[in-house]
Design a protein around this motif. Structure first.
Motif, mmCIF file in Angstrom:
data_model
loop_
_atom_site.group_PDB
_atom_site.id
_atom_site.type_symbol
_atom_site.label_atom_id
_atom_site.label_comp_id
_atom_site.label_asym_id
_atom_site.label_seq_id
_atom_site.Cartn_x
_atom_site.Cartn_y
_atom_site.Cartn_z
ATOM 1 N N GLY A 20 31.482 -0.699 -11.816
ATOM 2 C CA GLY A 20 31.440 -1.450 -10.567
ATOM 3 C C GLY A 20 30.217 -2.330 -10.459
ATOM 4 N N TYR A 21 29.145 -1.985 -11.187
ATOM 5 C CA TYR A 21 27.931 -2.789 -11.173
ATOM 6 C C TYR A 21 27.678 -3.469 -12.521
ATOM 7 C CZ TYR A 21 26.704 -0.254 -6.873
ATOM 8 O OH TYR A 21 26.699 0.265 -5.602
ATOM 9 N N MET A 22 28.410 -3.074 -13.559
ATOM 10 C CA MET A 22 28.156 -3.605 -14.900
ATOM 11 C C MET A 22 28.843 -4.946 -15.107
ATOM 12 S SD MET A 22 28.169 -0.412 -17.568
ATOM 13 C CE MET A 22 29.713 0.323 -17.043
ATOM 14 N N ALA A 23 28.120 -5.885 -15.693
ATOM 15 C CA ALA A 23 28.685 -7.189 -16.026
ATOM 16 C C ALA A 23 29.716 -7.032 -17.142
ATOM 17 C CB ALA A 23 27.575 -8.141 -16.461
ATOM 18 N N PRO A 24 30.730 -7.894 -17.201
ATOM 19 C CA PRO A 24 31.795 -7.718 -18.197
ATOM 20 C C PRO A 24 31.308 -7.787 -19.631
ATOM 21 C CG PRO A 24 31.988 -9.829 -17.058
ATOM 22 C CD PRO A 24 30.993 -9.021 -16.296
ATOM 23 N N GLU A 25 30.388 -8.716 -19.945
ATOM 24 C CA GLU A 25 29.937 -8.851 -21.336
ATOM 25 C C GLU A 25 29.134 -7.627 -21.779
ATOM 26 O OE1 GLU A 25 26.628 -10.733 -18.869
ATOM 27 O OE2 GLU A 25 28.814 -10.569 -18.799
ATOM 28 N N TYR A 26 28.522 -6.930 -20.821
ATOM 29 C CA TYR A 26 27.768 -5.723 -21.144
ATOM 30 C C TYR A 26 28.703 -4.523 -21.267
ATOM 31 C CZ TYR A 26 24.343 -1.937 -20.591
ATOM 32 O OH TYR A 26 23.592 -0.807 -20.769
ATOM 33 N N ALA A 27 29.621 -4.386 -20.310
ATOM 34 C CA ALA A 27 30.540 -3.252 -20.324
ATOM 35 C C ALA A 27 31.467 -3.291 -21.540
ATOM 36 C CB ALA A 27 31.366 -3.238 -19.037
ATOM 37 N N MET A 28 31.918 -4.468 -21.926
ATOM 38 C CA MET A 28 32.902 -4.585 -23.002
ATOM 39 C C MET A 28 32.276 -4.657 -24.389
ATOM 40 S SD MET A 28 35.866 -4.554 -21.485
ATOM 41 C CE MET A 28 36.988 -5.256 -22.680
ATOM 42 N N HIS A 29 31.135 -5.368 -24.491
ATOM 43 C CA HIS A 29 30.577 -5.659 -25.814
ATOM 44 C C HIS A 29 29.126 -5.210 -25.986
ATOM 45 C CE1 HIS A 29 34.194 -7.996 -26.374
ATOM 46 N NE2 HIS A 29 33.894 -8.771 -25.346
ATOM 47 N N GLY A 30 28.502 -4.689 -24.943
ATOM 48 C CA GLY A 30 27.120 -4.253 -25.054
ATOM 49 C C GLY A 30 26.120 -5.386 -25.096
ATOM 50 N N ASN A 31 26.521 -6.600 -24.721
ATOM 51 C CA ASN A 31 25.596 -7.737 -24.739
ATOM 52 C C ASN A 31 24.573 -7.596 -23.623
ATOM 53 O OD1 ASN A 31 27.016 -8.824 -26.870
ATOM 54 N ND2 ASN A 31 28.234 -10.192 -25.592
ATOM 55 N N VAL A 32 23.309 -7.688 -23.979
ATOM 56 C CA VAL A 32 22.226 -7.469 -23.026
ATOM 57 C C VAL A 32 21.487 -8.784 -22.796
ATOM 58 C CG1 VAL A 32 20.077 -6.235 -22.579
ATOM 59 C CG2 VAL A 32 21.955 -5.083 -23.754
ATOM 60 N N SER A 33 21.347 -9.165 -21.548
ATOM 61 C CA SER A 33 20.559 -10.334 -21.167
ATOM 62 C C SER A 33 20.155 -10.160 -19.711
ATOM 63 C CB SER A 33 21.369 -11.625 -21.348
ATOM 64 O OG SER A 33 22.303 -11.778 -20.291
ATOM 65 N N PRO A 34 19.201 -10.967 -19.214
ATOM 66 C CA PRO A 34 18.848 -10.859 -17.792
ATOM 67 C C PRO A 34 20.033 -11.087 -16.860
ATOM 68 C CG PRO A 34 17.181 -12.112 -18.976
ATOM 69 C CD PRO A 34 18.310 -11.899 -19.935
ATOM 70 N N LYS A 35 21.071 -11.781 -17.341
ATOM 71 C CA LYS A 35 22.212 -12.087 -16.476
ATOM 72 C C LYS A 35 23.022 -10.834 -16.112
ATOM 73 C CE LYS A 35 21.471 -16.467 -16.037
ATOM 74 N NZ LYS A 35 22.386 -17.529 -16.445
ATOM 75 N N ILE A 36 22.868 -9.729 -16.855
ATOM 76 C CA ILE A 36 23.596 -8.518 -16.459
ATOM 77 C C ILE A 36 22.962 -7.917 -15.206
ATOM 78 C CG2 ILE A 36 24.308 -8.105 -18.845
ATOM 79 C CD1 ILE A 36 22.396 -5.733 -18.932
ATOM 80 N N ASP A 37 21.641 -8.073 -15.055
ATOM 81 C CA ASP A 37 21.001 -7.635 -13.812
ATOM 82 C C ASP A 37 21.366 -8.551 -12.652
ATOM 83 O OD1 ASP A 37 19.804 -5.475 -15.002
ATOM 84 O OD2 ASP A 37 17.792 -6.341 -15.089
ATOM 85 N N VAL A 38 21.541 -9.849 -12.940
ATOM 86 C CA VAL A 38 21.960 -10.783 -11.891
ATOM 87 C C VAL A 38 23.342 -10.399 -11.374
ATOM 88 C CG1 VAL A 38 22.570 -13.188 -11.407
ATOM 89 C CG2 VAL A 38 20.530 -12.665 -12.760
ATOM 90 N N PHE A 39 24.239 -9.994 -12.286
ATOM 91 C CA PHE A 39 25.572 -9.552 -11.876
ATOM 92 C C PHE A 39 25.453 -8.336 -10.952
ATOM 93 C CE2 PHE A 39 29.464 -7.160 -12.122
ATOM 94 C CZ PHE A 39 30.459 -8.123 -12.126
ATOM 95 N N SER A 40 24.679 -7.347 -11.358
ATOM 96 C CA SER A 40 24.506 -6.145 -10.540
ATOM 97 C C SER A 40 23.912 -6.488 -9.183
ATOM 98 C CB SER A 40 23.614 -5.139 -11.266
ATOM 99 O OG SER A 40 24.151 -4.786 -12.518
ATOM 100 N N PHE A 41 22.961 -7.425 -9.169
ATOM 101 C CA PHE A 41 22.378 -7.855 -7.897
ATOM 102 C C PHE A 41 23.443 -8.474 -7.000
ATOM 103 C CE2 PHE A 41 20.854 -11.373 -5.307
ATOM 104 C CZ PHE A 41 19.964 -10.715 -4.472
ATOM 105 N N GLY A 42 24.343 -9.281 -7.588
ATOM 106 C CA GLY A 42 25.409 -9.888 -6.798
ATOM 107 C C GLY A 42 26.283 -8.842 -6.138
ATOM 108 N N VAL A 43 26.636 -7.785 -6.888
ATOM 109 C CA VAL A 43 27.428 -6.697 -6.305
ATOM 110 C C VAL A 43 26.654 -6.041 -5.167
ATOM 111 C CG1 VAL A 43 28.536 -4.479 -6.761
ATOM 112 C CG2 VAL A 43 28.644 -6.297 -8.481
ATOM 113 N N LEU A 44 25.358 -5.776 -5.399
ATOM 114 C CA LEU A 44 24.531 -5.156 -4.362
ATOM 115 C C LEU A 44 24.469 -6.021 -3.106
ATOM 116 C CD1 LEU A 44 21.463 -3.632 -6.238
ATOM 117 C CD2 LEU A 44 22.882 -2.461 -4.565
ATOM 118 N N ALA A 45 24.285 -7.335 -3.281
ATOM 119 C CA ALA A 45 24.190 -8.235 -2.133
ATOM 120 C C ALA A 45 25.474 -8.188 -1.303
ATOM 121 C CB ALA A 45 23.900 -9.661 -2.601
ATOM 122 N N LEU A 46 26.625 -8.192 -1.977
ATOM 123 C CA LEU A 46 27.900 -8.132 -1.255
ATOM 124 C C LEU A 46 28.056 -6.782 -0.552
ATOM 125 C CD1 LEU A 46 30.246 -9.864 -3.855
ATOM 126 C CD2 LEU A 46 29.228 -10.855 -1.804
#
Length: 697
Positions: free
Chosen positions: A537-563
Motif C-alpha cells: 500500500g505504500y511501496m512504489a511499483p518499481e520497488y515492489a515488483m523489481h526491487g529498484n531503489v531510488s529517492p522516488k520510492i520515498d516520494v511515492f510513499s509520501f504521496g500515499v501518506l499525504a492522501l
C-alpha cells in the motif's frame, strides 16, 4: 610547486658543525614538518556539468515547446549583452508559459557567456527531454527554465532560504596536516567573499567577488548572486551554501579541497587551483598557523667541556624518556583494565565519537524494559519490535530489536550507527545508541510520548484539526528532504508509513526507522536490492515488483501518506476484496469533480489547502517514477500557493481484478494489484477530464 622540506639544524657562527640536539627538539621539529605538509591529489579546474530535472513533462511539438524554442533562441544573446551577464524572460501564457533565467559567471566575456547559455539549453533538452523544468549548472553559467513562475519566489513572502537545496560538485584530497587550519582558511576566504559580493555595487559585477589566499597551497574562491536579489537575500543565499558546504564537506574526511555549491540564485566556490579569469579582487593573508606543541630554541655553541655535559644530558634525557614512557604505559594499561572491569560489573555506558552515540550493554536494556515485557511493547513492524524502557537515571527510551542482522560485522554496524546518530533534524526521531550482543542488535531511540500518526489519523475519538494535518504533511516532506539531500549521507527510507511517523508533544511529526534501510541493505547495489522491505500500500511499483531503489520510492510513499492524512482514511486497512483502495477512490472523485466529498468539513482557505495537498499527493503516486516530483519540489509546492501544479494522471496502483471496461487504452503497461498478490496487466487510462472544483493556485 616547490616541495616543502624540514629546516636543517642551525649552525653556530663560531663552529664548524652543529651541536647535537636533544631528542625532544628533533621530534618536535619533525612533528612540525608533518603538521605543515599538505598532500594534494590532482583536482579538476572546472565544474562538472550538473543538470537537475523537475519531472514535469510537456507534449512534444506543443505550445510549450514552441515557447521554449523562442527562449533558447533569444537568451544567449540577451545574456551576453547584459552588463552583469544576467537575463530573465517569459514567453506565452499559462498553462504553456515558459520562464527562464540565465546568469553567466561574473568574469566571463560576452562570447563565452552566449556560448555557455546556448550549450546549456542543448544539454538540458538532451538530458531531460520534454521536461518542463530544468536547471543546468556549468562552469561559466547557470540556466533555469520552467513552466512555473519561479521568479516569484524572490518575493518577500515567498523567499525561504532554509529550503534552498544546493547542487554540489566536489573533489577530495588527503590531508596530512591540521584539518582545523585548512577549515579556518576556507572559512576566512568564504567570509571575505560573501561580504565583498553583497557589498558590490558595480553594475558590471553586481554581487560578484573573487579572492586568493596566500595559503600553502594557495586557495582561490568565488561568490556570486543573481542581480535581482536584494542584499539581504544574497547574504542569506550565500550563507546557506556556506552552511551546507561546511557541514557536509569541510567536516568530513578526507577533506574536500575543491567544492562548488550552486542554487539558481547564487553560487559559492573554493579550490586550490585558479578557476576564474584575471587577478583576484581580494588578496587575503592566511589565518595564523596552529601553535607548535613545543617551542624550539636555537642551540648555543659550546666548548669541549660543554659538549661532554650535553652528551651526558642526552643520555640522561633518553633514560628519563624511556622510564616515563614505561610508567605511562603501565598506568594506561591499568586504567584500561579497570574500565573494562567497571563496564562488566556496573553496566556503564560508553560515549563514542562526536555524535555522542552510546553503546549500551544488554543487561542495562533488559532492566530498562523489564526484560522486554509485553506490557512495555510499543509496536511491531517489518524491521523488528519496539519496547518502552526507563534507564536508571529516569530517562525514557524506545528500544528496537532488529531482525535479520546476523550477517553484519560488529565494526561495520558500529560505524553505520555512529554515522546515523550524527543526523539531527527536528522531523527525525533521534537515534541515541545501540547494543550489539552476539547475533542480536538493538537500537535505542528517544521516546516520543504521543506515539504514531496512525493512532490519531484513523481514530475518530483522537481527531486532528486541519492546521495540525497540514503541518504534519509539511514536516514529513522536510524530514525526507533532509534524508535525501541535506544530510551528510543520502538515505532512502524505504518504509515510510503512518505508524513510522511519530508525533511529539507539539504534534510535530518525526520520521522513525530512517536508518534501518541503510543498516539492513543485504544484497543492495546502487539501483536494486535483493531484499524488498516495506508495507503493501505504500511501496512504489518499481520497488515492489523489481526491487529498484531510488529517492522516488520515498516520494511515492509520501504521496500515499499525504492522501491518508487529508482524507483520514488508510490505504491498506480494508480486507474486503470488493472495496477499492484509497488511491482509486481519490482518483475516481478527482476525475468526477467530487473530491470535496472526501474532505472533513473544511471551508475557505483550509479547503483550498487540502485540495492542493490532494493534488500534490496524486503527483507523487504516479506510476512512472520520472513523472513524480523530487521531494525538494514537493516542499516548494506545499509552501508556495502561487506555484502552478501540472495535472496528475492515473495513480500507479488499483485494487480490483478488472479495470473499468470503458477505460482500456492503447496497450501500455500499468501495475495493478489486489490484496493478495501483485498482477501486471494492460493499463487503462482516463481521458482528460476537467476538474469541476478548481481551487486557487
Amino acid at each position: 610547486m616547490p616541495q616543502w622540506r624540514p629546516p636543517l639544524p642551525s649552525v653556530g657562527s663560531n663552529s664548524g658543525e652543529a651541536p647535537p640536539l636533544p631528542l625532544a627538539m628533533i621530534a618536535a621539529r619533525y612533528a612540525t614538518a608533518v603538521v605543515l605538509a599538505l598532500v594534494l591529489l590532482p583536482l579538476p579546474a572546472a565544474v562538472t556539468l550538473k543538470i537537475s530535472c523537475d519531472g514535469s513533462v510537456y507534449a512534444a511539438n506543443g505550445t510549450f515547446q514552441a515557447n521554449l524554442d523562442l527562449l533558447a533562441a533569444a537568451l544567449p544573446a540577451n545574456a551576453s549583452a547584459s552588463p552583469s551577464g544576467f537575463v530573465t524572460a517569459s514567453v506565452g501564457a499559462a498553462p504553456d508559459q515558459a520562464n527562464a533565467l540565465a546568469l553567466c559567471r561574473g568574469d566571463t566575456n560576452a562570447s563565452a557567456c552566449a556560448a555557455c547559455v546556448a550549450a546549456a539549453f542543448q544539454d538540458a533538452q538532451q538530458a531531460c527531454p520534454q521536461d518542463k523544468g530544468v536547471a543546468v549548472y556549468s562552469d561559466a553559467c547557470v540556466l533555469r527554465f520552467a513552466g512555473i513562475r519561479f521568479l516569484d519566489f524572490l518575493q518577500g513572502d515567498q523567499w525561504l532560504v532554509s529550503e534552498l537545496v544546493p547542487v554540489v560538485d566536489t573533489a577530495t584530497g588527503s590531508v596530512n596536516a591540521s584539518d582545523a587550519w585548512f577549515r579556518a582558511a576556507v572559512t576566512a576566504i568564504f567570509t571575505a567573499l560573501v561580504d565583498r559580493a553583497v557589498a558590490a555595487t558595480n553594475e558590471t559585477r553586481k554581487y560578484f567577488a573573487t579572492g586568493e589566499m596566500d595559503f600553502d597551497p594557495k586557495l582561490y574562491g568565488l561568490a556570486q548572486c543573481a542581480p535581482d536579489l536584494t542584499p539581504a537575500q544574497c547574504q542569506g543565499c550565500l550563507g546557506q551554501l556556506f552552511r551546507v558546504t561546511e557541514l557536509r564537506y569541510l567536516s568530513a574526511r578526507p577533506l574536500s579541497l575543491w567544492t562548488s555549491a550552486f542554487v539558481v540564485w547564487c553560487s559559492l566556490r573554493y579550490g586550490v587551483s585558479p578557476f576564474y579569469e584575471g587577478r583576484a579582487m581580494l588578496q587575503l593573508a592566511a589565518p595564523p598557523a596552529p601553535s607548535p606543541e613545543a617551542t624550539i630554541t636555537p642551540p648555543i655553541p659550546e666548548s669541549g667541556a660543554g659538549r661532554k655535559r650535553t652528551a651526558a644530558g642526552i643520555f640522561a634525557g633518553v633514560a628519563c624518556s624511556v622510564v616515563l614512557m614505561f610508567l605511562l604505559s603501565v598506568c594506561l594499561c591499568f586504567r584500561f583494565r579497570r574500565r573494562i572491569k567497571a563496564t562488566e560489573n556496573d553496566h556503564s555506558l560508553e560515549k563514542i565519537g562526536r555524535a555522542h552515540c552510546t553503546i549500551f550493554d544488554l543487561p542495562t536494556l533488559q532492566q530498562a524494559t523489564e526484560h522486554f515485557s509485553e506490557r512495555n511493547k510499543l509496536g511491531e513492524g517489518g524491521f523488528g519490535t519496539v519496547y518502552k524502557g526507563i534507564l536508571s537515571d529516569g530517562q525514557v527510551i524506545a528500544v528496537k530489536t532488529l531482525l535479520g542482522t546476523t550477517g553484519h560485522g560488529l565494526q561495520q554496524l558500529h560505524n553505520e550507527v555512529v554515522l546515523l546518530a550524527e543526523l539531527q533534524h527536528k522531523n527525525l526521531v533521534r537515534l541515541q545508541g545501540f547494543c550489539p550482543h552476539q547475533n542480536d542488535t538493538l537500537l535505542v531511540y528517544e521516546y516520543i510520548k504521543n506515539g504514531s500518526l496512525d493512532n490519531f489519523l484513523f481514530d475518530d475519538s483522537r481527531g486532528l484539526n486541519w492546521e495540525q494535518q497540514y503541518n504534519i504533511i509539511l514536516g514529513i516532506a522536510k524530514g525526507i528532504l533532509y534524508l535525501h539531500e541535506d544530510s551528510s549521507m543520502r538515505i532512502i527510507h524505504r518504509d515510510l508509513k503512518a505508524n513510522n511517523i511519530l508525533l511529539d508533544d507539539d504534534m510535530e511529526p518525526k520520521i522513525a526507522d530512517f536508518g534501518l534501510a541503510r543498516l539492513l541493505e543485504e544484497g543492495h547495489t546502487q539501483s536494486r536490492t535483493a531484499r524488498v522491505v516495506g508495507t503493501l500500500g505504500y511501496m512504489a511499483p518499481e520497488y515492489a515488483m523489481h526491487g529498484n531503489v531510488s529517492p522516488k520510492i520515498d516520494v511515492f510513499s509520501f504521496g500515499v501518506l499525504a492522501l491518508e492524512i487529508v482524507t483520514r482514511r488508510s490505504n491498506c486497512s480494508s480486507n474486503d476484496h470488493s472495496t477499492v483502495n484509497l488511491l482509486s477512490d481519490v482518483w475516481d472523485h478527482w476525475t468526477k469533480g467530487t473530491i470535496s466529498q472526501m474532505l472533513h468539513r473544511l471551508d475557505g482557505y483550509a479547503r483550498n489547502q487540502a485540495l492542493r495537498c490532494i493534488h500534490i499527493g496524486l503527483l507523487c503516486v504516479q506510476q512512472d517514477p520520472g513523472h513524480r516530483p523530487d521531494i525538494s519540489a514537493v516542499v516548494f509546492m506545499l509552501t508556495r500557493d502561487s506555484m502552478e501544479l501540472r495535472p496528475p494522471s492515473q495513480p500507479a496502483f488499483f485494487f480490483g481484478r478488472e479495470p473499468p471496461p470503458a477505460s482500456r487504452s492503447n496497450g501500455q503497461s500499468s501495475y495493478l494489484y489486489d490484496q493478495s498478490d501483485f498482477v501486471l496487466q494492460q493499463s487503462f487510462s482516463v481521458n482528460g477530464i476537467t476538474l469541476t472544483e478548481p481551487y486557487p493556485r
